[in-house]
Design an enzyme around this catalytic site. Sequence first.
Site, PDB file in Angstrom:
ATOM      1  N   GLU A  25       0.832  -1.217   0.000  1.00  0.00           N
ATOM      2  CA  GLU A  25       0.000   0.000   0.000  1.00  0.00           C
ATOM      3  C   GLU A  25       0.858   1.256   0.000  1.00  0.00           C
ATOM      4  O   GLU A  25       2.069   1.212   0.254  1.00  0.00           O
ATOM      5  CB  GLU A  25      -0.948   0.004   1.209  1.00  0.00           C
ATOM      6  CG  GLU A  25      -0.219   0.026   2.542  1.00  0.00           C
ATOM      7  CD  GLU A  25      -1.035   0.667   3.655  1.00  0.00           C
ATOM      8  OE1 GLU A  25      -1.547   1.778   3.454  1.00  0.00           O
ATOM      9  OE2 GLU A  25      -1.133   0.059   4.731  1.00  0.00           O
ATOM     10  N   LYS A 159      -3.747  -1.969  14.668  1.00  0.00           N
ATOM     11  CA  LYS A 159      -2.993  -1.011  15.468  1.00  0.00           C
ATOM     12  C   LYS A 159      -3.523  -0.910  16.889  1.00  0.00           C
ATOM     13  O   LYS A 159      -4.732  -0.908  17.106  1.00  0.00           O
ATOM     14  CB  LYS A 159      -3.020   0.359  14.804  1.00  0.00           C
ATOM     15  CG  LYS A 159      -1.866   0.525  13.838  1.00  0.00           C
ATOM     16  CD  LYS A 159      -2.078   1.701  12.953  1.00  0.00           C
ATOM     17  CE  LYS A 159      -3.255   1.425  12.068  1.00  0.00           C
ATOM     18  NZ  LYS A 159      -3.313   2.147  10.839  1.00  0.00           N
TER      19      LYS A 159
HETATM   20  N1  PSU Z   1      -0.814   1.172   9.288  1.00  0.00           N
HETATM   21  C1  PSU Z   1       0.250   1.971   9.487  1.00  0.00           C
HETATM   22  N2  PSU Z   1       0.223   3.216   9.000  1.00  0.00           N
HETATM   23  C2  PSU Z   1      -0.841   3.660   8.257  1.00  0.00           C
HETATM   24  C3  PSU Z   1      -1.947   2.810   8.028  1.00  0.00           C
HETATM   25  C4  PSU Z   1      -1.893   1.581   8.574  1.00  0.00           C
HETATM   26  O1  PSU Z   1       1.203   1.586  10.138  1.00  0.00           O
HETATM   27  O2  PSU Z   1      -0.788   4.780   7.783  1.00  0.00           O
HETATM   28  C5  PSU Z   1      -3.088   3.246   7.157  1.00  0.00           C
HETATM   29  C6  PSU Z   1      -3.516   2.066   6.257  1.00  0.00           C
HETATM   30  O3  PSU Z   1      -3.509   2.529   4.931  1.00  0.00           O
HETATM   31  C7  PSU Z   1      -4.903   1.724   6.713  1.00  0.00           C
HETATM   32  C8  PSU Z   1      -5.393   3.080   7.145  1.00  0.00           C
HETATM   33  O4  PSU Z   1      -5.675   1.130   5.698  1.00  0.00           O
HETATM   34  O5  PSU Z   1      -4.272   3.619   7.852  1.00  0.00           O
HETATM   35  C9  PSU Z   1      -6.623   2.982   8.010  1.00  0.00           C
HETATM   36  O6  PSU Z   1      -7.210   4.248   8.072  1.00  0.00           O
HETATM   37  P1  PSU Z   1      -8.713   4.413   8.646  1.00  0.00           P
HETATM   38  O7  PSU Z   1      -8.596   4.061  10.086  1.00  0.00           O
HETATM   39  O8  PSU Z   1      -9.029   5.866   8.412  1.00  0.00           O
HETATM   40  O9  PSU Z   1      -9.560   3.480   7.840  1.00  0.00           O
END
Ligand code: PSU
EC number: 4.2.1.70
Length: 305
Positions: A25, A159
């Site tokens: 990604e 996370k």
């Molecule tokens: N994990 C990381 N850093 C990030 C992300 C995930 O260590 O920046 C990103 C990924 O692209 C994931 C997104 O899909 O954060 C999730 O965002 P949200 O909670 O707004 O869906």
Amino acid sequence: MMSPIKCSHAVAEALAEHRPVVALESTIVTHGMPWPQNLEVARRVEATVRDNGAVPATIAVIEGTLYVGLEDVQLEALAQSKKVAKLSRADMAVCMARGGTGATTVAATMIAAQLAGIEVFATGGIGGVHRGAETTFDISADLQELAETRVTVVAAGAKAILDLPKTLERLETLGVPVMAYGQDQLPAFWSREAGLRAPLRADSPAEIAAAHRMRARLGLPGGQLIANPIPAEAEIPRETLAPIIAEATRDAETHGIAGKDLTPYLLQRIYELSGGRSLEANIALVLNNARLAAGIAQELSALAA
Ligand code: PSU
Ligand code: MN
């Protein structure tokens, strides 16, 4: 109808020859890590995939085109840019139709990978159910995507800024297999253990590849989440992180940060509050996930489709 994706030469060739390919990604580059470490990490992740026998396919939307496999100059421009959108299932098509540029989250990367014919994807951590979701309703679109799109995602768990028990419950409801790799405990991104048992466990890339194909044979949509624990030497113990995450979460509330901005804000705040330690751990776990994903890609290409 013309395909909306553009595979790099290396990726197109590997896919045509049924050689192992790993999707990567780009939101982690544009919104997950600070410049210039983000570019350095993106390059190291690609190199790790190659060193482990697979072709890396970093995915992003650039001026309306959905690229699967970026040239190094494209990667560098993205990493440096400050006005790149963060694209998920809801906004990727709108951005492309307008000729815009954006980084793909886990959800958007899965969509692109499936379109290209890539079955496995490595990232850091997926999005999930945020703390306080019972009032905010903030649940990442990554979870629904795992339910719908047939790509195996290797992450270091969800996370630790999230509500992990609720995230597991949601994944169970959606029918997404969550497998801890090599242990019974669910890993929690920067830490090896979340204090929760993982629903499933896998001990080899071959097992994961076989389960991926079995889902397809059963006609089940959706992918699998492989929760790969951070290497022991790089982990930050849960007790060390807990107060930092609590403070970052309070700061987000004080400043009214919500929606798409919340995850990037929390990651940046935890980076500051941990004196940079969270970034080092993040780098180690992403590289570790790239290695495992390359192994799974090899097993998948060894199995008949
Ligand atoms: N994990 C990381 N850093 C990030 C992300 C995930 O260590 O920046 C990103 C990924 O692209 C994931 C997104 O899909 O954060 C999730 O965002 P949200 O909670 O707004 O869906
Ligand atoms: Mn959200």
